[in-house]
Enzyme design. Sequence first.
Site, mmCIF file in Angstrom:
data_model
loop_
_atom_site.group_PDB
_atom_site.id
_atom_site.type_symbol
_atom_site.label_atom_id
_atom_site.label_comp_id
_atom_site.label_asym_id
_atom_site.label_seq_id
_atom_site.Cartn_x
_atom_site.Cartn_y
_atom_site.Cartn_z
ATOM 1 N N ASN A 10 0.873 -1.173 0.000
ATOM 2 C CA ASN A 10 0.000 0.000 0.000
ATOM 3 C C ASN A 10 0.910 1.222 0.000
ATOM 4 O O ASN A 10 1.515 1.539 1.016
ATOM 5 C CB ASN A 10 -0.886 -0.040 1.255
ATOM 6 C CG ASN A 10 -1.689 1.225 1.449
ATOM 7 O OD1 ASN A 10 -1.763 2.074 0.562
ATOM 8 N ND2 ASN A 10 -2.286 1.353 2.625
ATOM 9 N N LYS A 12 0.062 4.262 -0.255
ATOM 10 C CA LYS A 12 -0.575 5.443 0.344
ATOM 11 C C LYS A 12 -0.335 6.664 -0.556
ATOM 12 O O LYS A 12 -0.341 6.517 -1.774
ATOM 13 C CB LYS A 12 -0.072 5.636 1.785
ATOM 14 C CG LYS A 12 -0.200 4.333 2.606
ATOM 15 C CD LYS A 12 0.055 4.508 4.068
ATOM 16 C CE LYS A 12 -0.087 3.157 4.763
ATOM 17 N NZ LYS A 12 0.049 3.255 6.215
ATOM 18 N N HIS A 92 -9.378 0.972 4.966
ATOM 19 C CA HIS A 92 -8.102 1.166 5.672
ATOM 20 C C HIS A 92 -8.341 2.103 6.858
ATOM 21 O O HIS A 92 -9.147 3.029 6.778
ATOM 22 C CB HIS A 92 -7.057 1.760 4.720
ATOM 23 C CG HIS A 92 -5.680 1.765 5.316
ATOM 24 N ND1 HIS A 92 -5.292 2.709 6.235
ATOM 25 C CD2 HIS A 92 -4.637 0.924 5.161
ATOM 26 C CE1 HIS A 92 -4.042 2.444 6.609
ATOM 27 N NE2 HIS A 92 -3.626 1.372 5.976
ATOM 28 N N GLU A 94 -6.758 4.521 7.915
ATOM 29 C CA GLU A 94 -6.558 5.946 7.608
ATOM 30 C C GLU A 94 -7.794 6.522 6.916
ATOM 31 O O GLU A 94 -8.113 7.699 7.086
ATOM 32 C CB GLU A 94 -5.281 6.116 6.765
ATOM 33 C CG GLU A 94 -4.043 5.876 7.632
ATOM 34 C CD GLU A 94 -2.817 5.378 6.897
ATOM 35 O OE1 GLU A 94 -2.771 5.464 5.661
ATOM 36 O OE2 GLU A 94 -1.902 4.878 7.589
ATOM 37 N N GLU A 162 -4.986 -4.998 10.604
ATOM 38 C CA GLU A 162 -3.952 -3.995 10.818
ATOM 39 C C GLU A 162 -4.232 -3.242 12.116
ATOM 40 O O GLU A 162 -5.048 -2.305 12.131
ATOM 41 C CB GLU A 162 -3.939 -2.993 9.658
ATOM 42 C CG GLU A 162 -3.679 -3.621 8.310
ATOM 43 C CD GLU A 162 -3.147 -2.603 7.315
ATOM 44 O OE1 GLU A 162 -2.027 -2.797 6.839
ATOM 45 O OE2 GLU A 162 -3.843 -1.611 7.050
ATOM 46 N N GLY A 168 3.007 2.052 10.732
ATOM 47 C CA GLY A 168 3.994 3.112 10.592
ATOM 48 C C GLY A 168 4.738 3.454 11.866
ATOM 49 O O GLY A 168 5.424 4.475 11.936
ATOM 50 N N SER A 207 3.842 -2.321 10.196
ATOM 51 C CA SER A 207 5.292 -2.397 10.429
ATOM 52 C C SER A 207 5.903 -3.741 10.013
ATOM 53 O O SER A 207 6.855 -4.216 10.639
ATOM 54 C CB SER A 207 5.621 -2.075 11.896
ATOM 55 O OG SER A 207 5.212 -0.744 12.211
ATOM 56 N N GLY A 228 2.980 -1.125 4.174
ATOM 57 C CA GLY A 228 3.043 0.274 3.784
ATOM 58 C C GLY A 228 4.461 0.677 3.432
ATOM 59 O O GLY A 228 4.946 0.461 2.319
ATOM 60 N N GLY A 229 5.164 1.245 4.412
ATOM 61 C CA GLY A 229 6.485 1.824 4.172
ATOM 62 C C GLY A 229 7.460 0.902 3.455
ATOM 63 O O GLY A 229 8.174 1.326 2.539
HETATM 64 P P1 PGA Z 1 3.198 0.172 7.504
HETATM 65 O O1 PGA Z 1 1.689 0.410 6.988
HETATM 66 O O2 PGA Z 1 3.673 -1.110 6.871
HETATM 67 O O3 PGA Z 1 3.954 1.371 7.016
HETATM 68 O O4 PGA Z 1 3.125 0.072 8.995
HETATM 69 C C1 PGA Z 1 0.806 -0.670 6.835
HETATM 70 C C2 PGA Z 1 -0.504 -0.199 6.279
HETATM 71 O O5 PGA Z 1 -1.046 0.824 6.727
HETATM 72 O O6 PGA Z 1 -1.062 -0.859 5.367
#
Ligand code: PGA
Length: 247
Positions: A10, A12, A92, A94, A162, A168, A207, A228-229
């Site tokens: 993802n 983002k 998600h 967010e 999640e 993050g 993470s 994500g990251g």
């Molecule tokens: P992250 O994000 O791997 O950066 O923690 C995961 C996500 O929100 O899908």
Amino acid sequence: MARRKLAAGNWKMNGVKAALSEIEALEASFPAPDCDVLICPPATLIFAMAAIGNTVKVGGQDCHANESGAHTGDISAEILADAGATAVIVGHSERRADHGESDADVKAKAEAAWRAGLIAVICVGETEAERDAGKALDIVGGQLAGSVPAGATGANTVIAYEPVWAIGTGKVPTLGDIAEMHDYMRAKLGNSHTSEAENFRFLYGGSVKPSNAAEIFAVSNVDGALVGGASLKASDFGGIIAAASEG
Ligand code: PGA
């Protein structure tokens, strides 16, 4: 039964045209991995990414429940599919937090995804306060009941757990806590979606990195990750794809 693992990224609100080189690098490194690979970039990159992707399937990060209409700034599942997407993330945390999306909204978006022929990646997860209060299973159970439509199957739906506090932050639940939640989710959907219970794939997200992916993939009822990251760079995400291929 053996479920094929899914390494999903993802991006983002990250990624411009130059980032397509990361997809080229993944294609070169993984011509035929033993797992499914999905990247959900900003919508502006879907068309170009789908043209490059072979191993890498492409998804949206959100969709509107309607097929078309006067909804400035929104994007429909049909438009995502037309651009080359095969999946879309819905619900998600967010989106739930920044845009006030309810379980009912998420359910409608999942049904919209199916209408367009997309796989719905439905996200659930508790906040830190909810976990500290001992409510994590109840919260996620409620989100599953409210967000997963009756017609969900292992073919049209993927569930991503999640924990909000792990996204993050570098914080990850214990492997025991991940196992407890994933076992619970399969049992919970086993009550409502009896014949499909063994077919659903449950991703862990929050993470995930190359260094912890293998141990997470070894956990009971973890069928992949939503990343994500660590999905932004082929060098990182490649390590996660490699781990998913082995597990
Ligand atoms: P992250 O994000 O791997 O950066 O923690 C995961 C996500 O929100 O899908």
